[in-house]
Every structure is written in structure tokens, then in C-alpha cells.
Design a protein around this motif. Structure first.
Motif, PDB file in Angstrom:
ATOM      1  N   SER A  82       0.832  -1.206   0.000  1.00  0.00           N
ATOM      2  CA  SER A  82       0.000   0.000   0.000  1.00  0.00           C
ATOM      3  C   SER A  82       0.866   1.256   0.000  1.00  0.00           C
ATOM      4  O   SER A  82       0.526   2.260  -0.639  1.00  0.00           O
ATOM      5  CB  SER A  82      -0.930   0.001   1.226  1.00  0.00           C
ATOM      6  N   THR A  85       2.378   1.593  -3.624  1.00  0.00           N
ATOM      7  CA  THR A  85       1.422   2.038  -4.636  1.00  0.00           C
ATOM      8  C   THR A  85       0.797   3.388  -4.282  1.00  0.00           C
ATOM      9  O   THR A  85       0.182   4.025  -5.126  1.00  0.00           O
ATOM     10  CB  THR A  85       0.291   1.002  -4.821  1.00  0.00           C
ATOM     11  N   GLY A  86       0.976   3.829  -3.013  1.00  0.00           N
ATOM     12  CA  GLY A  86       0.438   5.118  -2.572  1.00  0.00           C
ATOM     13  C   GLY A  86       1.496   6.198  -2.601  1.00  0.00           C
ATOM     14  O   GLY A  86       1.742   6.820  -3.645  1.00  0.00           O
ATOM     15  N   PRO A  87       2.166   6.472  -1.485  1.00  0.00           N
ATOM     16  CA  PRO A  87       3.171   7.534  -1.441  1.00  0.00           C
ATOM     17  C   PRO A  87       4.282   7.420  -2.477  1.00  0.00           C
ATOM     18  O   PRO A  87       4.769   8.430  -2.963  1.00  0.00           O
ATOM     19  CB  PRO A  87       3.738   7.404  -0.014  1.00  0.00           C
ATOM     20  N   ASP A 152      -3.022  12.030  -0.226  1.00  0.00           N
ATOM     21  CA  ASP A 152      -3.665  11.418  -1.388  1.00  0.00           C
ATOM     22  C   ASP A 152      -4.670  12.355  -2.040  1.00  0.00           C
ATOM     23  O   ASP A 152      -4.804  12.412  -3.260  1.00  0.00           O
ATOM     24  CB  ASP A 152      -4.363  10.130  -0.972  1.00  0.00           C
ATOM     25  N   CYS A 155      -3.065  14.849  -4.389  1.00  0.00           N
ATOM     26  CA  CYS A 155      -2.603  14.222  -5.621  1.00  0.00           C
ATOM     27  C   CYS A 155      -3.758  14.017  -6.593  1.00  0.00           C
ATOM     28  O   CYS A 155      -3.598  14.144  -7.801  1.00  0.00           O
ATOM     29  CB  CYS A 155      -1.943  12.874  -5.329  1.00  0.00           C
ATOM     30  N   GLN A 156      -4.930  13.672  -6.069  1.00  0.00           N
ATOM     31  CA  GLN A 156      -6.078  13.449  -6.928  1.00  0.00           C
ATOM     32  C   GLN A 156      -6.535  14.746  -7.587  1.00  0.00           C
ATOM     33  O   GLN A 156      -7.079  14.749  -8.687  1.00  0.00           O
ATOM     34  CB  GLN A 156      -7.227  12.837  -6.116  1.00  0.00           C
ATOM     35  N   CYS A 164       2.912  14.613  -7.972  1.00  0.00           N
ATOM     36  CA  CYS A 164       2.708  13.630  -6.918  1.00  0.00           C
ATOM     37  C   CYS A 164       3.855  12.639  -6.814  1.00  0.00           C
ATOM     38  O   CYS A 164       3.815  11.740  -5.982  1.00  0.00           O
ATOM     39  CB  CYS A 164       1.403  12.860  -7.174  1.00  0.00           C
ATOM     40  N   ASP A 238      -2.958   3.762   7.577  1.00  0.00           N
ATOM     41  CA  ASP A 238      -3.936   4.184   6.579  1.00  0.00           C
ATOM     42  C   ASP A 238      -4.689   5.449   6.976  1.00  0.00           C
ATOM     43  O   ASP A 238      -5.166   6.191   6.107  1.00  0.00           O
ATOM     44  CB  ASP A 238      -4.956   3.069   6.326  1.00  0.00           C
ATOM     45  N   TRP A 242       1.866   7.509   7.889  1.00  0.00           N
ATOM     46  CA  TRP A 242       2.881   6.474   7.776  1.00  0.00           C
ATOM     47  C   TRP A 242       4.034   6.709   8.740  1.00  0.00           C
ATOM     48  O   TRP A 242       4.662   5.757   9.217  1.00  0.00           O
ATOM     49  CB  TRP A 242       3.400   6.412   6.345  1.00  0.00           C
ATOM     50  N   LYS A 471     -11.210   2.635  -9.795  1.00  0.00           N
ATOM     51  CA  LYS A 471     -11.258   3.281  -8.482  1.00  0.00           C
ATOM     52  C   LYS A 471     -12.573   3.018  -7.747  1.00  0.00           C
ATOM     53  O   LYS A 471     -12.670   3.263  -6.540  1.00  0.00           O
ATOM     54  CB  LYS A 471     -11.055   4.792  -8.628  1.00  0.00           C
TER      55      LYS A 471
END
Length: 592
Positions: A82, A85-87, A152, A155-156, A164, A238, A242, A471
Motif C-alpha cells: 500500500s 502504490t500510494g506515497p 492522497d 494528488c487526486q 505527486c 492508513d 505512515w 477506483k
């Protein structure tokens, strides 16, 4: 009187409080000799006794350290995909590959850690050094997340995807920290469990049975630590950040080191023969057997008769190693021959190879728990109830594996083992190899359940027009994934614990840490094989513009095909495993 000479102090912690080998047991102490543990000393350098050292009182401290270490390790590894694939913005396939490579390295490094421990430092010192590295790695990992916070939602909203992208410094610091943790685990993992098992005397009938239970309860509390990590740390990572999610494991490892020191005065430390390094002794068996390849069977038979060696299964297996007993001309010039004990130890290592190899597919299946299983859960409805706003972190679903273990292990140890013991007359109830095979069968059931559920998820996505909406949440409750986790939890009760006990007990006496590192290397190689398999399948299935089995859009991917493939491979490996297990020759010292 009994002279305590030629005992090696490698396993004794510092400082050397009393020179070993200089004390003579007096006649007044003679009645206490029966209480001594053969081949072990206490913290002061005196012969260890059953009444004052070792046993469950020492094991309790060591198990506490393991709980903390597993909490820290799984607090990082369980949700690593996670974070990637995230930060860090990696694709699903790339992230899964990175997780598998890191897990593989972390599981192979115990070979190095065990070598250093068994040859130079000893287990006690290696645990201390590894704990220090753990604290360093976890501290740097937390710093990499605190210094470069990830949002997040921002970034969206960003129109430029490069906005990002994580800073290069963060990527370097993160992966450096991650592999420091892997290095620490390499020294910590094989030594802590071997050191815990060292607290039980195999020659004492009561402690022999207790040692078998030790592996069960070790894994019980191991999974308790993992369960806490999965339920608490994954939620913190989450929802709260982090940096905090990585920082808590660092604090826990500091506490673990303190706990380990508190038990120092109760520990037993194994002594070793200081004549020659065990790696050199065993290595010379293979070298001399190759050099003596022209030695005739007649010469070997003559030497066996001269030493009074009776024919038995062990001496007949891997007979080419028996050539190390003599020189090519049948002589023993300059003493350049190997003893029967050295040859038996070399054979003991060779016997482990088929069991090790046929367990690799199980390790590939194990790798999916923290990667593809987690990605499945991300796409599904993770609300606790239909009206609840609280969502379960996808990585926390791994807690069902731990739950199954925590429930089944006590049943196995307190009910099934005594019943099996009464039937088979074996101290362990069923043999270690039988136990491992049962677990591999449950791993097949886990893969079958995963394939069926994933197919159902894909059909649900098609029915609701979500195929091109990666998504969107697929309207299918995440609880559908529970069976595959539970099946694998039961598999771990049998196979994982069975492998630990098997490789510890069957390894040569001075290489117990190496034995456990060989068990861990199964999962290291398995992680590499999993990453390699995913990489190959992705390239093959994405040719000519086709959609890969591991596409980033999971609603167009086909994890179900991959799960069916793994189920078939596991079934094939089980057949091979049974073949080799049936012909396996246990070490003579064991009662199984």
C-alpha cells in the motif's frame, strides 16, 4: 571428580565472569551433577542446571522478544504494498515485485546471520547486534515518512502527475532503511528461535516434550504479535499517517531489547567443540569425498568393518560420502580423513534438500497473502456493516490468518497431540513430516477458495458496469475473502511450525541456527520465485495489446487464473513431497 575442560565459550555473553575450563567440581557438589545440562553453561560460565536455568522461565523472555520483533516486522511488511502504490506511486505489478524481492532478501539473509552466529559471535551476541540494526532501520524508515508526508487528496486534485511523484531523496532513504530492516531480520530471526529451543534439554524426557510444545506456543505468540500489528498498525498507517505507523515498531523494538537483557541471568548457553569450525568440518567431507572418487567400495567396506560400523539406513544413504573416511589408497596418512560423525552431519544436511525444495511452492503461495490478497481487498466493500462509515484496512484482513492460528494451535497442542500421542506412541503425536504435508494440503484449499472468490468479484464488477472504473468499489462484501485467509492460517499451524521444528531438530548439533535459516530461506526463495512468476506471466499475458493477469485495473486483471495455477503447482509439489518424506531417514538421536 569431573574436570570441565575443552568447552568452548562462544555462546557465553560478555563479560566473561569466570574462565571456563578452570574449575573442578568437588566431591561435595557430586550429588548436583545429575541436575546439570550436558553441553550448556549459565551466564557465569558454570555448568547450567535444570533447576536454575533454561526451560519455560527462560523461553518466556525470548518469546516476548519474538512477539515484539514480529510486531515490528509485520507492521512494515503487511502494508508495504500500500505504501509503494500510494506515497511512492508504483504500479501494482512493480510494487508486488518490490515486495517479493525485499521479502526474499529478508528471508535469505538469515543464512548469513546464522553463519556468523554459529561460527563467531554466538546467538546471544547476534541477537543484540541485530536488535540494534532493527532500531536503526525502523528509525530511518519513520524519518523517511515524517520528512516527506503524503496527501492522497492533493494528488487526486493535481493536474500534473509529476507533482505527486515522491522526492528522490525519500525513495533512496526509504529503500535503504527497508533493507537495513531486512539485514537486521537476517541476524535476529534464526538466532532468537534457536536460542529459545536451546533452553530445553533434549536428553531430559520432560524437557524433550516441552521443546516440541515450545515450537507450537512460540508460533502462537508470534501470531499474537502479528495480529496486533495487523489490526492496530495498519489502521494507523492508513488513517493517521505512515510516519507514526513506522515509528511505533521502532519504540517496540527498543522495549524488546530491554526484555531480552532482563532474562540474561536465566539463560542457558550452548558450548561447542573448539577443535574445528563446523562449517569447515562438514565442508571437508564433501571435498575429500570428491578427491577420493576412485576409492573402491571394497576399501570403504573394509574401513567400516575396522571401525565396527554396522550396516544401517544412514550409512547406506549417500554412500559416496563414506569415501571421506579413507585416502584413495586406503590409508589414513597425516590424519587427512573425516570422522564418521562428520560424515553423518554432512549426510544430515543433504537429507534436508528434498524437503526444502518441495516446500518452495508453499512459500510462493505464502507470498500472496501480503500482496495479491491485499490488492483484492482494496477493491471490495470494506465497511464493517452496510450502514457503517468505518472501513477495514485491506492489509488488516491478514489478521484472519493469525486468528486461525491463535485458535487452532492450542487445540492442536492441548487436544490433538495428546490423542495422537496415545495412538502412535510418539512424543510429538505425529511426525514432523506428516505435519508439514497436512499444511500443504490446506494451502491448496486456500488457493482454490481465492480463485473462486476472485472469479465472483470479477463477475460482480461486470454486472454493475465497473470494468473500466478501477477506483470504484465493487459491491461485494470483503468478508468473502475470509475463507482463503482461514485456510492458510490452518496451513501455517501445520506446515510453518512443522518446518521450524524439523529444520532445527534435523540440523547438525552445532548448526541449529543454520537449520532455522534454511527453513527461512524457503520463504526467501519462494518470494523471489513469486516475483519471477508474476513478472513472466505479466509479460506473456500482455503481449499483442492484451490485458495482463496483473493489470493495474483489477477489474480487467485475472488474479483468479494465477490462483488456479498456484493450486495446481502446490498439488504437484505435495505429490513430490510425499515421495521424499516417505523415504526420509531421521537423525538417530531423535525419537519421532
Amino acid at each position: 571428580m569431573r574436570l570441565l575442560a575443552k568447552t568452548h565459550e562462544r555462546e557465553r555473553p560478555w563479560p566473561p565472569l569466570q574462565p571456563l575450563g578452570s574449575s573442578i567440581v568437588s566431591d561435595a557438589e557430586a550429588p548436583l551433577l545429575n541436575d546439570e545440562v550436558d553441553g550448556s553453561i549459565d551466564f557465569t560460565g558454570r555448568p547450567a542446571t535444570h533447576s536454575k536455568s533454561g526451560g519455560w522461565k527462560s523461553a518466556a523472555f525470548i518469546i516476548g522478544v519474538e512477539v515484539a520483533e514480529r510486531f515490528a516486522y509485520y507492521g512494515i511488511s503487511s502494508n508495504l504494498i500500500s505504501f509503494l502504490t500510494g506515497p511512492l506511486g508504483q504500479s501494482t505489478a512493480k510494487a508486488a515485485e518490490n515486495v517479493n524481492v525485499w521479502s526474499g532478501v529478508a528471508s535469505l539473509l538469515p543464512l548469513l546471520g546464522a553463519f556468523i552466529a554459529d561460527s563467531f559471535l554466538g546467538r546471544f551476541r547476534m541477537i543484540i547486534v541485530a536488535s540494534g540494526l532493527y532500531i536503526l532501520g525502523l528509525g530511518l524508515l519513520s524519518a523517511s515518512a515524517f520528512l516527506f508526508p503524503f496527501n492522497d487528496s492533493d494528488c487526486q486534485k493535481a493536474s500534473d502527475s509529476s507533482a505527486c511523484s515522491p522526492p528522490q531523496l525519500q525513495v533512496v532513504l526509504f529503500f535503504f532503511s527497508l533493507y537495513v530492516v531486512a539485514l537486521a531480520q537476517g541476524g535476529h530471526k534464526p538466532c532468537v528461535q534457536a536460542f529459545g529451543a536451546d533452553q530445553f534439554d533434549e536428553q531430559d524426557p520432560t524437557e524433550f516434550k516441552a521443546k516440541s510444545s515450545f515450537f507450537n506456543w512460540w508460533y502462537f505468540f508470534f501470531c499474537a504479535g502479528v495480529l496486533v500489528a495487523l489490526t492496530i498498525l495498519n489502521y494507523i498507517q492508513d488513517n493517521l499517517g505512515w510516519g507514526l505507523g513506522f515509528g511505533i515498531p521502532c519504540i517496540v523494538m527498543c522495549l524488546a531489547l530491554i526484555i531480552f537483557f532482563l532474562g540474561t541471568w536465566t539463560y542457558r548457553f550452548r558450548t561447542h567443540n573448539e577443535d574445528k569450525n563446523p562449517f569447515i568440518r562438514i565442508g571437508q567431507v564433501f571435498v575429500r569425498a570428491v578427491r577420493n572418487w576412485q576409492t573402491t567400495p571394497t576399501v570403504i567396506s573394509t574401513e567400516e568393518e575396522a571401525q565396527g560400523i554396522l550396516p544401517h539406513e544412514g550409512i547406506q544413504q549417500f554412500k559416496f560420502l563414506n569415501k571421506a573416511m579413507v585416502m584413495p589408497d586406503g590409508s589414513k596418512k597425516d590424519g587427512r580423513v573425516c570422522s564418521l560423525d562428520d560424515i553423518e552431519e554432512a549426510k544430515a544436511l543433504l537429507r534436508l534438500v528434498p524437503i526444502w525444495a518441495t516446500s518452495l511452492v508453499y512459500a510462493i503461495v505464502f507470498s500472496q497473502i501480503s500482496t495479491l490478497f491485499t490488492k483484492q481487498g482494496v477493491t471490495m466493500d470494506r465497511k464493517i456493516t452496510s450502514s457503517s462509515r468505518l472501513q477495514i484496512p485491506a492489509a488488516s484482513l491478514q489478521s484472519f490468518v493469525s486468528m486461525a492460528i491463535v485458535i487452532v494451535l492450542p487445540i492442536y497442542d492441548l487436544i490433538l497431540v495428546p490423542v495422537a500421542r496415545a495412538i502412535t506412541r510418539k512424543p510429538t503425536g505425529i511426525s514432523m513430516l506428516q505435519r508439514i504435508g497436512i499444511g500443504i494440503f490446506f494451502a491448496i484449499l486456500s488457493m482454490v477458495a481465492a480463485a473462486i472468490v476472485e472469479n465472483k468479484r470479477l463477475q460482480t464488477a461486470i454486472e454493475h458496469g465497473l470494468v473500466d472504473k478501477p477506483k470504484a468499489t465493487v459491491p461485494m462484501r470483503v468478508w468473502w475473502l475470509i475463507p482463503q485467509y482461514l485456510f492458510f492460517g490452518v496451513a501455517d499451524v501445520f506446515t510453518m511450525v512443522g518446518l521450524q521444528e524439523f529444520f532445527y531438530d534435523q540440523a547438525p548439533g552445532e548448526l541449529k541456527s543454520v537449520g532455522l535459516s534454511l527453513y527461512l530461506s524457503i520463504f526467501g526463495i519462494g518470494s523471489f520465485l513469486s516475483g519471477f512468476l508474476i513478472s513472466v506471466i505479466e509479460k506473456v499475458t500482455s503481449r499483442n495489446g492484451r490485458t495482463s493477469w496483473f493489470a493495474d485495473n483489477l477489474n480487467r486483471a485475472h488474479f483468479d487464473y494465477f490462483y488456479w495455477l498456484l493450486a495446481g503447482l502446490t498439488a504437484a509439489s505435495l505429490i513430490l513431497y510425499i515421495y521424499f518424506a516417505r523415504s526420509y531417514i531421521y537423525n538417530k538421536k531423535l525419537v519421532v
